[in-house]
Design an enzyme around this catalytic site. Structure first.
Site, PDB file in Angstrom:
ATOM      1  CB  CYS A 131      -4.516  -0.910   5.522  1.00 31.48           C
ATOM      2  SG  CYS A 131      -5.726   0.090   6.505  1.00 31.48           S
TER       3      CYS A 131
ATOM      4  CG  ASN B 108       0.566  -6.584   7.170  1.00 35.36           C
ATOM      5  OD1 ASN B 108      -0.371  -5.021   5.944  1.00 35.36           O
ATOM      6  ND2 ASN B 108       1.049  -6.320   7.332  1.00 35.36           N
TER       7      ASN B 108
ATOM      8  CG  HIS C 197      -2.980  -2.918   9.468  1.00 41.76           C
ATOM      9  ND1 HIS C 197      -3.168  -2.071   8.470  1.00 41.76           N
ATOM     10  CD2 HIS C 197      -2.291  -4.011   9.385  1.00 41.76           C
ATOM     11  CE1 HIS C 197      -1.967  -2.598   7.641  1.00 41.76           C
ATOM     12  NE2 HIS C 197      -2.050  -3.108   8.148  1.00 41.76           N
TER      13      HIS C 197
ATOM     14  CD  GLN D   8      -0.705   0.084   3.227  1.00 50.02           C
ATOM     15  OE1 GLN D   8      -1.643  -1.025   3.926  1.00 50.02           O
ATOM     16  NE2 GLN D   8      -1.469   1.561   4.153  1.00 50.02           N
TER      17      GLN D   8
END
Length: 414
Positions: free
Chosen positions: A226, A382, A362, A220
């Site tokens: 996110c 992630n 997140h 990102q």
């Protein structure tokens, strides 16, 4: 050449302490690089130092022999040359306490910091304005100290220097998260009926990466998007499982076009609001058709749909049994609290930290689970690039709602 100089400097320090005889070869080693003015000066000083030792037989403090002290001075001088050559603004900051390059036996630690920082700058192609160089160097040193202390304490996770090592945690957190967790648990409970409630048999372990339902890890960058990566990680998986083709979808389309659903582009958003946009828009296009720029942009309408969502399902808050059932159907969009330096520098291991709370900030994607040495864990994808963590992933302990992973989980139905 620069890397070789750093290696040479480190090697000479080790030689000095291992063998007094090796120190006599310092000036000969340094002359190999005498074409560099800085190194030539180092060589001259080393030669003078060794000569003084031979004439006086001087013994210095800390139990060093005179020639060992010469080797330490030479190694420090050489490392300083490499440091200055690699970092063009180092000279301007040299007079400040943070970059004290004065040669002394107690300055070895500073040389190691400088060597580590130089390697960090080169590896991650960092460039700083001259008035920012010293600040970034100090932050790097503080982060390196924290990493060393954490690893020495025997935690379940291992930390390591990565591309974020020149950022304070506050700076890192503001740029690399972006979830705006403001949904009502009551409203989510009204949308909790879905296919996962009919799952009766679950695999002992599961990894959707091995089943062709997970794309390579994305990044990102310094954009609080996110939520978009989390939502599309789940949708890409659901679409691949349903249609047999794994596509990479456009996070940028969500960043630019879903603002009227409550998202704020690089300033944060929610995965459910991303799904609402996709449903109303009758799909989202590919990343190739609408590339990611890591900044807010004007919505480009008229895109060809590559995947769509019929509905999405909100898993009952804090129910890990439902979360397990849902991930048996496909990747799940989840929210976690990532407000600790363990996340900033996570390298490997299973995160098992009771101090990690449930203030969700997140968005990530749950892609499987497993067990290692009797400890159950989740596999979480992630969006900070493949250089972070275990190839872009983190393993989090299962069964204790670690970091609130089961508090706000959602999956799309295609």
């Amino acid at each position: 050449m620069r890397a070789a100089l750093r290696v040479l400097a480190a090697a000479m320090v080790a030689m000095a302490f291992a063998s007094p005889a090796a120190a006599a070869e310092v000036d000969e080693s340094l002359t190999l690089a005498s074409s560099k003015a800085c190194l030539a000066d180092c060589a001259k000083e080393a030669a003078k130092c060794v000569l003084r030792c031979k004439l006086t037989g001087q013994q210095l403090r800390l139990g060093m022999s005179c020639t060992q002290q010469c080797a330490v001075n030479s190694a420090t001088c050489s490392a300083t040359c490499a440091f200055k050559e690699e970092n063009p603004f180092a000279d301007e900051a040299e007079g400040e306490d943070q970059l004290n390059l004065e040669v002394n036996p107690l300055g070895l630690e500073e040389v190691l910091y400088q060597t580590e920082f130089t390697s960090f700058i080169k590896k991650h192609a960092k460039r700083y304005p001259h008035d920012e160089f010293s600040l970034r160097y100090d932050i790097f040193k503080a982060n390196l100290n924290m990493i060393r202390e954490h690893n020495a304490a025997g935690h379940s996770t291992v930390l390591a220097v990565n591309e974020f090592a020149d950022m304070t945690f506050e700076e890192f957190h503001s740029k690399m998260t972006g979830l705006q967790a403001r949904e009502s648990e009551y409203l989510r409970s009204l949308n909790s009926e879905g296919p996962h409630t009919k799952v009766t048999k679950m695999a002992a372990s599961l990894d959707w990466r091995q089943k062709g339902a997970v794309n390579p890890v994305k990044n990102q960058q310094s954009c609080g998007s996110c939520w978009a990566f989390s939502a599309l990680g789940a949708l890409e998986g659901a679409d691949a499982i349903a249609n047999g083709k794994l596509q990479s979808l456009s996070e940028q389309q969500l960043v630019d076009c879903s603002t009227r659903y409550g998202n704020h582009g690089c300033n944060g958003g929610l995965m459910t609001q991303a799904f609402e946009y996709i449903i109303d828009n009758k799909g989202v296009t590919t990343g190739a058709a609408y590339p990611y720029t890591a900044r807010d942009g004007q919505c480009k309408t008229g895109q060809t749909s590559a995947a769509t969502v019929r509905k999405y399902v909100d898993i009952t808050a804090n129910s890990e049994s439902e979360l397990m059932a849902a991930v048996n159907l496909g990747p799940v969009s989840v929210a976690i609290q990532a407000s600790s330096q363990v996340f900033q520098f996570y390298k490997s291991g299973i995160l098992d930290d009771s101090r990690c709370g449930q203030r969700l900030d997140h968005g990530v994607t749950l892609v499987g689970y497993g067990t290692e040495d009797g400890k159950d864990y989740y596999i979480v994808r992630n969006s900070w690039g493949a250089g972070w963590g275990e190839g872009g992933y983190i393993r989090m302990v299962r069964g204790s709602n670690q970091c609130g992973i089961a508090k706000m989980a959602t999956y799309p139905v295609v």
